[in-house]
Write a protein that holds these residues in place. Structure first.
Motif, PDB file in Angstrom:
ATOM      1  N   PRO A   1      26.391  44.248  28.939  1.00  0.00           N
ATOM      2  CA  PRO A   1      27.518  45.175  29.059  1.00  0.00           C
ATOM      3  C   PRO A   1      27.483  46.047  30.296  1.00  0.00           C
ATOM      4  O   PRO A   1      28.516  46.500  30.765  1.00  0.00           O
ATOM      5  N   ASP A   2      26.285  46.311  30.845  1.00  0.00           N
ATOM      6  CA  ASP A   2      26.197  47.201  32.001  1.00  0.00           C
ATOM      7  C   ASP A   2      26.150  46.460  33.325  1.00  0.00           C
ATOM      8  O   ASP A   2      25.815  47.013  34.354  1.00  0.00           O
ATOM      9  N   GLU A   3      26.484  45.178  33.295  1.00  0.00           N
ATOM     10  CA  GLU A   3      26.423  44.385  34.519  1.00  0.00           C
ATOM     11  C   GLU A   3      27.488  44.812  35.531  1.00  0.00           C
ATOM     12  O   GLU A   3      27.347  44.604  36.719  1.00  0.00           O
ATOM     13  N   GLY A   4      28.615  45.366  35.027  1.00  0.00           N
ATOM     14  CA  GLY A   4      29.656  45.832  35.946  1.00  0.00           C
ATOM     15  C   GLY A   4      30.451  44.692  36.538  1.00  0.00           C
ATOM     16  O   GLY A   4      30.619  43.644  35.934  1.00  0.00           O
ATOM     17  N   ASN A   5      30.913  44.887  37.770  1.00  0.00           N
ATOM     18  CA  ASN A   5      31.811  43.963  38.437  1.00  0.00           C
ATOM     19  C   ASN A   5      31.176  43.493  39.738  1.00  0.00           C
ATOM     20  O   ASN A   5      31.492  43.990  40.809  1.00  0.00           O
ATOM     21  N   PRO A   6      30.222  42.539  39.634  1.00  0.00           N
ATOM     22  CA  PRO A   6      29.477  42.141  40.824  1.00  0.00           C
ATOM     23  C   PRO A   6      30.325  41.482  41.898  1.00  0.00           C
ATOM     24  O   PRO A   6      29.942  41.449  43.062  1.00  0.00           O
ATOM     25  N   ALA A   7      31.474  40.934  41.515  1.00  0.00           N
ATOM     26  CA  ALA A   7      32.309  40.243  42.495  1.00  0.00           C
ATOM     27  C   ALA A   7      33.190  41.203  43.293  1.00  0.00           C
ATOM     28  O   ALA A   7      33.873  40.799  44.222  1.00  0.00           O
ATOM     29  N   ASN A   8      33.198  42.488  42.934  1.00  0.00           N
ATOM     30  CA  ASN A   8      33.987  43.492  43.642  1.00  0.00           C
ATOM     31  C   ASN A   8      35.481  43.206  43.556  1.00  0.00           C
ATOM     32  O   ASN A   8      36.238  43.500  44.487  1.00  0.00           O
ATOM     33  N   VAL A   9      35.903  42.611  42.464  1.00  0.00           N
ATOM     34  CA  VAL A   9      37.322  42.392  42.231  1.00  0.00           C
ATOM     35  C   VAL A   9      37.930  43.707  41.768  1.00  0.00           C
ATOM     36  O   VAL A   9      37.385  44.381  40.905  1.00  0.00           O
ATOM     37  N   ARG A  10      39.058  44.077  42.358  1.00  0.00           N
ATOM     38  CA  ARG A  10      39.708  45.334  41.993  1.00  0.00           C
ATOM     39  C   ARG A  10      40.032  45.365  40.504  1.00  0.00           C
ATOM     40  O   ARG A  10      40.487  44.373  39.935  1.00  0.00           O
TER      41      ARG A  10
END
Length: 257
Positions: free
Chosen positions: A63-72
């Motif tokens: 759950p805390d992985e976030g948005n590694p691809a930097n997609v808006r």
């Protein structure tokens, strides 16, 4: 294999500029590359690898992985969303109205959103330089339609462009954008004023910039977002419906969506 085609395409582009390659020969070479690349995309081995990789990636996320691809982050105030805005899965597509692969993939995405209530579709602009000014201006036109007619008219206009364009930069005449807007029920005079103003040029460029920051180099490029885990999975190219369909069916079952 993918990188071989990228290198070959780049070489041909440079060669054509440096040696003034005959346009018909350049077109023939590009057609052969496109055909071979599509054969690769449609092979069973490639489809299975794509599906297995996406399912494995989703399964491994925390759950805390976030948005590694930097997609808006998807924003209903800024994005064009087809389907339930609160769906647990989102397919964010960066696309080019004049890209022949995008034209093919558009049909796939229409089928996906027609079938799955658990998935919504976000369309973002990524007009390629090789297809401009047509692709850029068509993107701006779609934003004018959205302003004047709302989200449903945006999608109706988008569907019509992809249905009618012959692609590759000159597939849909720019002087037919206003008549098309009028045809789908948008005020023609108001559309023309909006279009001529260029007011949405920067919005299109902003989408493109975000795509570049997310690693987009060609179209279509799609990112599958699982909102609960924050997982963001890239999907390359014009995947056929059968591949996306099988992947989503297995994923929805695995995630109990």
């Amino acid at each position: 294999m993918r990188y071989l085609f990228i290198i070959l395409f780049t070489f041909i582009s440079v060669l054509s500029q440096a040696a003034n390659l005959d346009p018909e020969m350049e077109k023939l070479i590009q057609q052969r590359i496109d055909e071979r690349w599509q054969q690769l995309l449609e092979s069973d081995e490639f489809k299975n690898k794509v599906r297995e990789g996406i399912l494995a990636f989703i399964d491994e996320q925390k759950p805390d992985e976030g948005n590694p691809a930097n997609v808006r982050v998807v924003d209903p105030e800024k994005d064009h969303i087809k389907g339930d805005p609160k769906a647990p899965l989102t397919l964010v597509e960066y696309s080019d109205f004049e890209c022949p692969f995008c034209k093919r993939f558009h049909e796939t995405m229409v089928k996906v959103t027609d079938k799955y209530s658990q998935v919504n579709w976000v369309y973002r602009h990524f007009p390629l330089d090789m297809h401009n000014p047509g692709a850029q201006k068509q993107s701006e036109a779609s934003e004018c339609v959205a302003e004047l007619g709302g989200n449903d008219k945006f999608w109706e206009f988008t569907d019509a462009i992809y249905e009618r364009t012959r692609s590759n930069g000159h597939g849909f005449p720019l002087d037919q954008l206003a008549p098309l807007a009028k045809e789908i029920g948008v005020d023609g005079s108001a559309f023309q004023d909006c279009y001529d103003s260029g007011k949405y040029r920067q919005k299109v460029l902003d989408d493109t910039q975000n795509g570049m920051e997310a690693g987009v180099t060609g179209t279509p490029k799609t990112f599958l977002i699982h909102h609960e885990s924050g997982a963001v999975v890239p999907i390359n190219g014009a995947q056929p419906f059968e591949t996306i369909d099988k992947m989503l069916t297995e994923m929805i079952e695995k995630l109990n969506l």
